[in-house]
Write a protein that holds these residues in place. Structure first.
Motif, short mmCIF file in Angstrom:
data_model
loop_
_atom_site.label_atom_id
_atom_site.label_comp_id
_atom_site.label_asym_id
_atom_site.label_seq_id
_atom_site.Cartn_x
_atom_site.Cartn_y
_atom_site.Cartn_z
N LEU A 36 0.83 -1.20 0.00
CA LEU A 36 0.00 0.00 0.00
C LEU A 36 0.87 1.26 0.00
CD1 LEU A 36 -2.76 -1.13 2.51
CD2 LEU A 36 -3.10 -0.62 0.09
N ARG A 37 2.01 1.20 0.65
CA ARG A 37 2.93 2.34 0.62
C ARG A 37 3.57 2.51 -0.75
NH1 ARG A 37 4.09 0.14 5.80
NH2 ARG A 37 5.95 -0.94 5.01
N HIS A 38 3.81 1.39 -1.43
CA HIS A 38 4.43 1.45 -2.76
C HIS A 38 3.61 2.28 -3.73
CE1 HIS A 38 6.81 -2.60 -2.37
NE2 HIS A 38 7.25 -1.65 -1.57
N GLU A 39 2.30 2.12 -3.70
CA GLU A 39 1.47 2.69 -4.75
C GLU A 39 1.43 4.22 -4.73
OE1 GLU A 39 -3.00 2.23 -2.92
OE2 GLU A 39 -1.93 0.41 -3.50
N ARG A 40 1.92 4.80 -3.66
CA ARG A 40 1.96 6.26 -3.58
C ARG A 40 3.36 6.80 -3.85
NH1 ARG A 40 -3.12 7.49 -4.68
NH2 ARG A 40 -4.54 6.25 -3.39
N ARG A 41 4.30 5.89 -4.11
CA ARG A 41 5.64 6.36 -4.47
C ARG A 41 5.64 6.88 -5.90
NH1 ARG A 41 9.94 1.76 -2.34
NH2 ARG A 41 9.57 2.01 -0.09
N SER A 42 6.65 7.66 -6.21
CA SER A 42 6.76 8.15 -7.58
C SER A 42 7.19 7.02 -8.50
CB SER A 42 7.79 9.28 -7.66
OG SER A 42 9.11 8.76 -7.45
N ALA A 43 6.98 7.21 -9.79
CA ALA A 43 7.37 6.19 -10.76
C ALA A 43 8.87 5.94 -10.72
CB ALA A 43 6.94 6.62 -12.17
N GLN A 329 -2.33 -3.17 -24.89
CA GLN A 329 -1.39 -2.12 -25.24
C GLN A 329 -1.35 -1.08 -24.13
OE1 GLN A 329 -3.82 -0.69 -28.83
NE2 GLN A 329 -2.81 1.21 -28.17
N TRP A 330 -0.22 -0.38 -24.05
CA TRP A 330 -0.08 0.65 -23.03
C TRP A 330 -1.06 1.78 -23.29
CZ3 TRP A 330 2.40 -1.16 -19.12
CH2 TRP A 330 3.50 -2.01 -19.28
N GLN A 331 -1.58 2.34 -22.24
CA GLN A 331 -2.50 3.48 -22.33
C GLN A 331 -1.80 4.70 -21.77
OE1 GLN A 331 -6.12 2.90 -20.14
NE2 GLN A 331 -7.19 4.56 -21.16
N ARG A 332 -1.73 5.75 -22.55
CA ARG A 332 -1.03 6.96 -22.12
C ARG A 332 -1.83 7.72 -21.07
NH1 ARG A 332 3.29 8.08 -25.20
NH2 ARG A 332 3.49 7.02 -27.22
N GLY A 333 -1.10 8.53 -20.30
CA GLY A 333 -1.76 9.39 -19.33
C GLY A 333 -1.74 8.81 -17.92
N ALA A 334 -2.17 9.64 -16.98
CA ALA A 334 -2.22 9.24 -15.57
C ALA A 334 -3.67 9.01 -15.17
CB ALA A 334 -1.59 10.33 -14.71
N CYS A 335 -3.83 8.27 -14.11
CA CYS A 335 -5.17 7.96 -13.62
C CYS A 335 -5.54 8.92 -12.49
CB CYS A 335 -5.22 6.52 -13.13
SG CYS A 335 -6.86 6.00 -12.53
N ALA A 336 -6.82 9.20 -12.39
CA ALA A 336 -7.30 10.11 -11.35
C ALA A 336 -7.13 9.53 -9.95
CB ALA A 336 -8.77 10.44 -11.60
N ARG A 339 -2.39 6.70 -8.34
CA ARG A 339 -1.36 5.67 -8.27
C ARG A 339 -0.43 5.79 -9.47
NH1 ARG A 339 -6.22 3.32 -6.70
NH2 ARG A 339 -6.24 2.67 -4.50
N SER A 340 0.83 5.46 -9.25
CA SER A 340 1.82 5.65 -10.31
C SER A 340 1.94 4.45 -11.23
CB SER A 340 3.19 5.95 -9.68
OG SER A 340 3.58 4.92 -8.80
N TYR A 341 1.14 3.43 -11.03
CA TYR A 341 1.22 2.25 -11.89
C TYR A 341 0.72 2.57 -13.29
CZ TYR A 341 1.69 -0.08 -7.39
OH TYR A 341 2.10 -0.45 -6.14
N PRO A 342 1.41 2.09 -14.35
CA PRO A 342 0.98 2.39 -15.71
C PRO A 342 -0.34 1.72 -16.06
CG PRO A 342 2.74 0.77 -15.71
CD PRO A 342 2.62 1.26 -14.30
#
Length: 460
Positions: A36-43, A329-336, A339-342
């Motif tokens: 849970l701590r990982h998901e708030r880290r930067s990419a 396929q990869w989807q560009r952009g960030a999620c609302a 989380r930094s996961y692609p």
């Protein structure tokens, strides 16, 4: 009969107690908090950590797996991504055809060896050697995904997947088993038929789980029944996986269970894990494995391509650049969600025709995986419905496949799927690919005049 029932109940109690001890221990719960701590880290922070994990897996592979013994680890963790190119892309066929090169110890198993089995989209049984540590990590990732929906340990959970908790031929409730160690009510999906569904729906309503785990096909069948009875349930979150989830299924499930469907993508090979967040976006968990998307030539692509994954946590049998037939396929952009996961598009590739049992119900592809994966010495398999109540199991055999395996396969299907369907086993040299280069491991070749009447929804 009472003695048999008591013994069966004791065996299930012992099984789930041991399972909880191994998977849901304090170490697992601590790892959930770490994730849970990982998901708030930067990419960038995650990338540095993941390169260390990738480096560890590559080192383990060169030490334990014969196929990689000539690759020298003369690079640092920060160079691990570049060095990954020295490791060729491999597939399930490579593991099946060369077990002496891809399995630790040449594929020899010991009584204490943990083996996970899958039949995948091709219907081919495949055993993967796992470490206990990787089993605990897997459970932590699953539970972290449940946290995204507000689920916490101790909350009520129900499961409607492929578990065999009561005999297939049983016609009276209960069609479920209560796992007290995980506050989990486990239902038999083999009893989603006729009026038996009323008992299952009543029990779900009475138990009122916060979260329901299910195959898309099993919970959709429940939703169809609820619609026919003009009835609703109240389940806040329905977690689906192991099959393709179609929009028409999601819509009816959410309508009739009055909850939100959360889909995830995972593999028994433990090479990719992607889960939907609260905004419906599909995130690749980059702290789970190293994931690539490649084209037909094995080159990285921003367009549609095959999923390739490298395990992080299973050093007993690390899979390096393991390619599956599923595409995205990869989807560009960030999620609302922040989380930094692609992000990736919906995963495609688990294809198959609809086949039907002798009771007229559509048979889930996931329900067929258990009978096939319990039989060894099969390179590839295909289940074909050739008449209304008859299936042909086409098998590309490996050395050692014979009459004993044929009998076991037939017995497994009668035990776990349909006790009345007529079966025949056909040994074949190959199973042709589709035009898209994939294997369809379930096909319906029933003559048109014998086909079951289907609604447009169930054709998909």
């Amino acid at each position: 009969m009472r003695t048999d029932a008591a013994l069966d109940s004791l065996q299930k109690e012992s099984y789930y107690a041991l399972r909880a001890l191994l998977r849901d221990n304090p170490l697992c719960l601590a790892r959930v908090q770490q994730l849970l701590r990982h998901e708030r880290r930067s990419a960038d922070e995650l990338r540095r950590r993941n390169l260390d994990l990738l480096y560890g897996s590559l080192r383990a592979a060169t030490r334990r797996i014969g196929f990689y013994k000539n690759i020298k680890i003369d690079f640092t963790p920060s160079e691990a991504e570049h060095a990954l190119a020295e490791f060729p892309i491999v597939t399930k066929d490579d593991l099946l055809s060369q077990p002496d090169r891809f399995y630790p110890g040449g594929g020899r198993e010991h009584p204490w060896t943990i083996v996970g089995r899958t039949s995948g989209t091709s219907g081919t049984p495949l055993g993967l050697i796992r470490s206990l540590d990787s089993v605990i990590w897997e459970n932590a990732f699953l539970r972290r995904h449940w946290y995204w929906s507000g689920f916490r340990p101790g909350m009520r959970r129900a499961t409607l997947r492929g578990d065999v908790v009561v005999p297939v031929e049983q016609e009276q409730p209960p069609f479920w088993f209560y796992n007290r160690y995980n506050t989990q009510l486990i239902f038999s999906s083999r009893h989603l038929r006729g009026e038996l569904l009323n008992s299952i729906a009543d029990k779900i309503a009475d138990y009122a789980p916060y979260l329901l785990q299910a195959y898309p096909s099993t919970v959709y069948e429940l939703a169809v029944h609820l619609r026919a009875k003009d009835r609703f349930l109240n389940v806040r979150y329905i977690y689906t996986g192991s099959e393709m989830l179609y929009p028409f299924q999601r819509e009816l499930i959410e309508e009739r269970l009055r909850g939100r469907v959360v889909d995830f993508y995972g593999l028994a090979e433990r090479t990719v894990f992607a889960g939907e967040c609260e905004h419906g976006a599909l995130h690749v968990n980059t702290d789970y494995s190293w994931v690539e998307i490649v084209d037909d030539a094995g080159r990285p692509t921003e367009g549609p391509g095959y999923l390739v994954g490298t395990t992080f946590y299973n050093h007993s049998m690390p899979l390096i650049r393991y390619r599956v037939d599923d595409q995205t396929q990869w989807q560009r952009g960030a999620c609302a969600c922040g989380r930094s996961y692609p992000l990736v598009e919906r995963v495609e590739g688990r294809i198959g025709d609809a086949i039907f049992g002798t009771d007229g119900r559509r048979v889930s592809s996931a329900a067929l995986t258990l009978p096939l994966r319990l039989v060894h010495r099969i390179r590839r398999a295909q289940v074909a419905q050739i008449h209304r109540d008859e299936w042909e199991i086409r098998v590309v055999p490996m050395a050692g496949f014979g009459e004993e395996q044929k009998r076991q396969l037939i017995d497994n299907i009668h035990k776990y799927v349909d006790p009345a369907v007529r079966l025949r086993i056909a040994e074949v040299s190959d199973i042709p690919r589709t035009a898209a280069g994939k294997y369809k491991w379930i096909v319906n070749e029933c003559p048109p005049e014998e086909r079951r009447a289907e609604s447009p929804e169930t054709v998909q």
